[in-house]
Motif scaffolding. Structure first.
Motif, PDB file in Angstrom:
ATOM      1  N   VAL B 205      37.444  40.917  48.077  1.00 29.93           N
ATOM      2  CA  VAL B 205      37.118  41.916  47.045  1.00 29.93           C
ATOM      3  C   VAL B 205      38.128  41.847  45.892  1.00 29.93           C
ATOM      4  O   VAL B 205      39.222  41.313  46.033  1.00 29.93           O
ATOM      5  N   GLU B 206      37.725  42.415  44.744  1.00 27.91           N
ATOM      6  CA  GLU B 206      38.532  42.303  43.537  1.00 27.91           C
ATOM      7  C   GLU B 206      39.923  42.928  43.704  1.00 27.91           C
ATOM      8  O   GLU B 206      40.909  42.405  43.190  1.00 27.91           O
ATOM      9  N   SER B 227      38.950  38.378  36.080  1.00 27.34           N
ATOM     10  CA  SER B 227      37.982  38.430  37.183  1.00 27.34           C
ATOM     11  C   SER B 227      36.761  39.234  36.776  1.00 27.34           C
ATOM     12  O   SER B 227      36.871  40.262  36.102  1.00 27.34           O
ATOM     13  N   HIS B 228      35.583  38.740  37.146  1.00 24.61           N
ATOM     14  CA  HIS B 228      34.317  39.420  36.852  1.00 24.61           C
ATOM     15  C   HIS B 228      33.545  39.624  38.149  1.00 24.61           C
ATOM     16  O   HIS B 228      33.002  38.663  38.697  1.00 24.61           O
ATOM     17  N   PRO B 229      33.492  40.858  38.665  1.00 26.02           N
ATOM     18  CA  PRO B 229      32.733  41.084  39.906  1.00 26.02           C
ATOM     19  C   PRO B 229      31.248  40.802  39.659  1.00 26.02           C
ATOM     20  O   PRO B 229      30.682  41.264  38.676  1.00 26.02           O
ATOM     21  N   ARG B 232      27.269  41.664  45.281  1.00 26.98           N
ATOM     22  CA  ARG B 232      27.369  41.183  46.660  1.00 26.98           C
ATOM     23  C   ARG B 232      26.110  40.447  47.049  1.00 26.98           C
ATOM     24  O   ARG B 232      25.037  40.754  46.570  1.00 26.98           O
ATOM     25  N   GLU B 240      33.639  36.179  39.968  1.00 23.59           N
ATOM     26  CA  GLU B 240      33.832  35.008  39.113  1.00 23.59           C
ATOM     27  C   GLU B 240      35.209  35.107  38.486  1.00 23.59           C
ATOM     28  O   GLU B 240      35.551  36.123  37.881  1.00 23.59           O
TER      29      GLU B 240
END
Lengths: 277, 277
Positions: B205-206, B227-229, B232, B240
């Motif tokens: 997870v981020e 970071s680009h969530p 899921r 990403e």
């Protein structure tokens, strides 16, 4: 000219935060989605500003919007756990409030992490500094539940102005806006009715349409007409005419709008063009 | 923090003009296209601002960008023949110059209309006030040929700063940018090399990635990691990671970037996640 906020429509500004917008990696669909929704409920969006993940850029963008007297400032992005998620820092700086751990936001995070841990998505339940950070809100702020992701949204009162901070992940932004923010906005907003019509004009160029638009608008001051050239099809010019009217009650503008559309059709026909709705 | 314009990268701001952006009718793809192209050639986009077809909004947006010391201000939209096309008016007001009929721009328009008349698109060759308006530029400005549509682009020198005005129709904006503006920008811009890498991290997870990103960035200060969530997939978190590095020469950053990617992969594996490039 340009349509001013008529009938004292409630004013909004959108501040979108994220380097990805400024390098052209991501198209700002969050801003256009918010603008559409806010317009639909009668709000007037005055400005959209995209800034980088940079503390002083964020705080100056917020400060400028507050200074312009905008009633609602809605930010998107920068609420997550990474070092460059600094929206709340920037907002706190703009309104000169300290960041404080918010109990309600902390509780939301703990529940979220517990659920993720139980589902096996999370390997540890530790509330690390990066996780805790998402619950550190400007003093006096209220968290907005995020049903889709982790970081809560944030609602801040600043005198008669309001600042709402939403995450940058579109599904999270939409969820919080619709379920948590919209009821509060609707209570604070002046109700107006807006209607729209679209007319496609063919075989008449925009410069020939320009005086027609001006004339029809002068006869129907509640109706705003904007022309959008859509290129040519086999040598024939195509223009989209977008008509909007805003008023406190629907009756007057329905009639005005109908007349404006009719006059446009007749005048375009007189120029040798055709129209379709 | 947030990546500042490193190595004194040349700064840019984009001002997009048009009510359609502020009501969410149109997504601002012009701004993201410009941002991508400018980033590719080494420019640093500091801010994107969308304003309405409103004279005072346009002129204040331009004035604010000039005041921030931005080297290049690029506007899109509002160059056409209708009453609400008022970009040149707004720019003229911001830089306190009068609008004057520009001979070269006028000549471009006459040629355009002649061609359209000969092809049967235009019914009259009259240079009406609405047509003439597109050739009324701030004193000292230079028109930029528009091969696709009618209204010329405009280039203005303001001390050491530059203002370029492009039409809002995407094909026209792109044509003028690539063929008329780019050579001038490239002459004025400081050359830098930029490289990018993308890494997809799964099953971490981020908030767990956040300290890893911070550590890798502190070891490789030329590399910026965002970071680009991405939501899921069957309960597995997908993030990403977008890495960028900017420097005056390519050698140093290639090596740094390679090391940063390698370190990220190892650290994500240690957290129990997987990566792919």
């Amino acid at each position: 000219m340009g349509r001013k906020a008529q009938y004292k429509q409630t004013t909004f500004e959108i501040i979108s935060i994220g380097n990805e917008l400024l390098i052209g990696k991501v198209v700002n669909t969050n801003a256009s989605w918010l603008a559409k929704r806010i317009t639909e409920i009668g709000g007037f969006i005055r400005r959209i500003v995209d800034v980088r993940d940079d503390l002083s850029e964020i705080s100056s963008a917020v400060r400028e919007a507050l200074k312009r007297g905008t009633k609602w400032i809605i930010t998107s992005g920068g609420l997550g756990p990474t070092f460059d998620d600094m929206t709340l820092n920037g907002v706190a700086k703009a309104i000169k409030k300290p960041l404080r751990l918010n109990r309600q936001a902390y509780q939301m995070l703990v529940e979220k992490y517990k659920e993720m841990f139980e589902r096996g998505i999370l390997k540890s339940l530790d509330i690390t500094p990066e996780r805790r950070k998402m619950a550190e809100l400007p003093a006096g702020a209220v968290p907005l539940r995020n049903r889709v992701g982790t970081a809560p949204g944030v609602l801040i009162k600043f005198g008669r102005q309001r600042i709402a901070c939403l995450p940058g992940v579109p599904a999270e932004l939409m969820d919080i806006f619709e379920n948590e923010l919209l009821p509060t906005i609707q209570k604070s907003i002046k109700r107006v009715h807006m209607i729209e019509r679209t007319l496609i004009a063919r075989d008449v160029v925009e410069s020939a349409l320009a005086p027609v638009i001006k004339e029809v608008m002068s006869r129907h001051p509640l109706v705003y007409i904007k022309s959008h050239p859509k290129g040519r099809e086999s040598g024939v010019s195509i223009i989209e005419l977008h008509l909007t009217a805003v008023a406190p009650s629907p009756e007057k503008i329905e009639e005005d709008m109908g007349q404006a559309v009719q006059e446009l059709k007749e005048k375009i026909a007189a120029l040798g063009g055709t129209t379709e709705q």
